[in-house]
Scaffold this active site. Structure first.
Site, PDB file in Angstrom:
ATOM      1  N   HIS A   1       0.857  -1.194   0.000  1.00  0.00           N
ATOM      2  CA  HIS A   1       0.000   0.000   0.000  1.00  0.00           C
ATOM      3  C   HIS A   1       0.891   1.240   0.000  1.00  0.00           C
ATOM      4  CE1 HIS A   1      -2.840   3.044   1.316  1.00  0.00           C
ATOM      5  NE2 HIS A   1      -3.782   2.240   0.864  1.00  0.00           N
TER       6      HIS A   1
ATOM      7  N   GLU B   1       0.776   3.839   1.631  1.00  0.00           N
ATOM      8  CA  GLU B   1       1.141   4.313   2.984  1.00  0.00           C
ATOM      9  C   GLU B   1       2.296   3.493   3.547  1.00  0.00           C
ATOM     10  OE1 GLU B   1      -2.845   4.253   4.564  1.00  0.00           O
ATOM     11  OE2 GLU B   1      -3.351   5.827   3.142  1.00  0.00           O
TER      12      GLU B   1
ATOM     13  N   GLU C   1      -3.772   2.335  -7.455  1.00  0.00           N
ATOM     14  CA  GLU C   1      -4.153   3.428  -6.561  1.00  0.00           C
ATOM     15  C   GLU C   1      -3.241   4.627  -6.797  1.00  0.00           C
ATOM     16  OE1 GLU C   1      -6.372   1.869  -2.926  1.00  0.00           O
ATOM     17  OE2 GLU C   1      -4.260   1.778  -2.439  1.00  0.00           O
TER      18      GLU C   1
ATOM     19  N   SER D   1     -10.306   7.410  -3.151  1.00  0.00           N
ATOM     20  CA  SER D   1     -11.504   8.229  -2.967  1.00  0.00           C
ATOM     21  C   SER D   1     -12.739   7.646  -3.651  1.00  0.00           C
ATOM     22  CB  SER D   1     -11.245   9.669  -3.428  1.00  0.00           C
ATOM     23  OG  SER D   1     -10.244  10.270  -2.617  1.00  0.00           O
TER      24      SER D   1
HETATM   25  C1  PEP Z   1      -6.889   3.142   0.335  1.00  0.00           C
HETATM   26  O1  PEP Z   1      -6.660   3.201   1.519  1.00  0.00           O
HETATM   27  O2  PEP Z   1      -6.373   2.231  -0.313  1.00  0.00           O
HETATM   28  C2  PEP Z   1      -7.788   4.113  -0.279  1.00  0.00           C
HETATM   29  C3  PEP Z   1      -8.004   4.041  -1.541  1.00  0.00           C
HETATM   30  O3  PEP Z   1      -8.327   5.071   0.564  1.00  0.00           O
HETATM   31  P1  PEP Z   1      -9.534   6.079   0.202  1.00  0.00           P
HETATM   32  O4  PEP Z   1     -10.624   5.256  -0.423  1.00  0.00           O
HETATM   33  O5  PEP Z   1      -9.934   6.662   1.506  1.00  0.00           O
HETATM   34  O6  PEP Z   1      -8.992   7.084  -0.766  1.00  0.00           O
END
Ligand code: PEP
Length: 259
Positions: free
Chosen positions: A99, A101, A171, A218
């Site tokens: 991810h 993060e 993402e 999002s």
């Molecule tokens: C995520 O944590 O992978 C993510 C896409 O978060 P969000 O949907 O809040 O943007």
């Protein structure tokens, strides 16, 4: 790009560091009756590790899958704070790997991601492999180069059978938690041109056509249809919206996906 193979849509919920075990169990009790009825969609909840035992008991036999948000590639040893694949496997069928993060805040490199993907598959877990460019990479026109580099690294050394079992989440980092989702056609272009094409080149067109690719960033009940209407996108990795009953609506939307 081969799209004739039917891929089962998947909606994975990434709760990040939200909800205690008790809060997680309360929320799952609230949404499970509805989630259970949406069996045409692969549903996966990824809570914090502390909630895995409670949710594993609650979800048993429900058809709703459970995933961890991270794992270590080593089997055991002096790795304070980490979980091995076998520890994750006691409770889960899935694990999120790489991810943004983890990459951005905790220094995970492409090489670490690759080791985790290999260890997850060797343990019989389904990795949800996250790739995506940052805002500055996007603005510098490096999106495809970054995603291709991440894909090539994450899938390095896997067998065809292993690669076909993985799930990829595209993402764009600038879309995560910002309320600024990508445009469906732009995401589809990256999925086709950088994710599926790497899989086709590295393995074969069958692997490229079999792997589910999710969009993340999002996602809401309002915008999910835009992504599901794209031919190369098979569902979502949902952060903020998955902490609320909105997740059920997002899963329900995936039932209507026809390709
Ligand atoms: C995520 O944590 O992978 C993510 C896409 O978060 P969000 O949907 O809040 O943007």
């Amino acid at each position: 790009m081969a799209t004739e193979m039917k891929r089962i849509p998947c909606m994975a919920a990434n709760w990040k560091m939200n909800k205690t075990s008790a809060e997680a169990a309360d929320f799952v009790r609230q949404i499970l009756p509805q989630l259970k009825e949406l069996a045409g969609v692969e549903r996966v909840i990824c809570p914090p590790a502390a909630a895995l035992p409670a949710l594993s008991a609650l979800l048993a036999g429900s058809g709703v899958g459970l995933g961890a948000q991270n794992m270590h590639w080593e089997a055991k040893g002096a790795f304070t704070g980490e979980l091995s694949a076998a520890m994750v496997k006691e409770f889960c069928a899935y694990v999120i790997i790489g991810h943004s993060e983890r990459r951005g805040l905790f220094g995970e490199t492409d090489e670490m991601v690759a080791k985790k993907v290999k260890a997850a598959l060797a343990a019989g877990l389904i990795p949800i492999v996250c790739v995506g460019e940052t805002l500055s990479e996007n603005e510098a026109g490096q999106t495809d180069a970054v995603v291709r580099r991440q894909m090539n690294a994450a899938f390095d050394g896997l067998t065809v059978e292993q690669a076909a079992k993985a799930i990829v989440a595209y993402e764009p980092v600038w879309a995560i938690g910002t309320g600024r989702a990508a445009h469906g056609p732009d995401a589809n272009r990256v999925v086709a041109g950088s994710i599926r094409s790497v899989l086709a080149a590295k393995f074969n067109p069958g692997v490229s056509a079999a792997v589910r690719v999710l969009y993340g960033g999002s996602v809401t009940p309002e915008n999910i249809a835009e992504f599901l209407s794209e031919p190369e996108i098979d569902g979502g990795l949902v952060g903020g919206a998955s902490l609320k009953p909105d997740y059920v609506e997002i899963v329900r939307a995936a039932l209507k996906r026809v390709h």
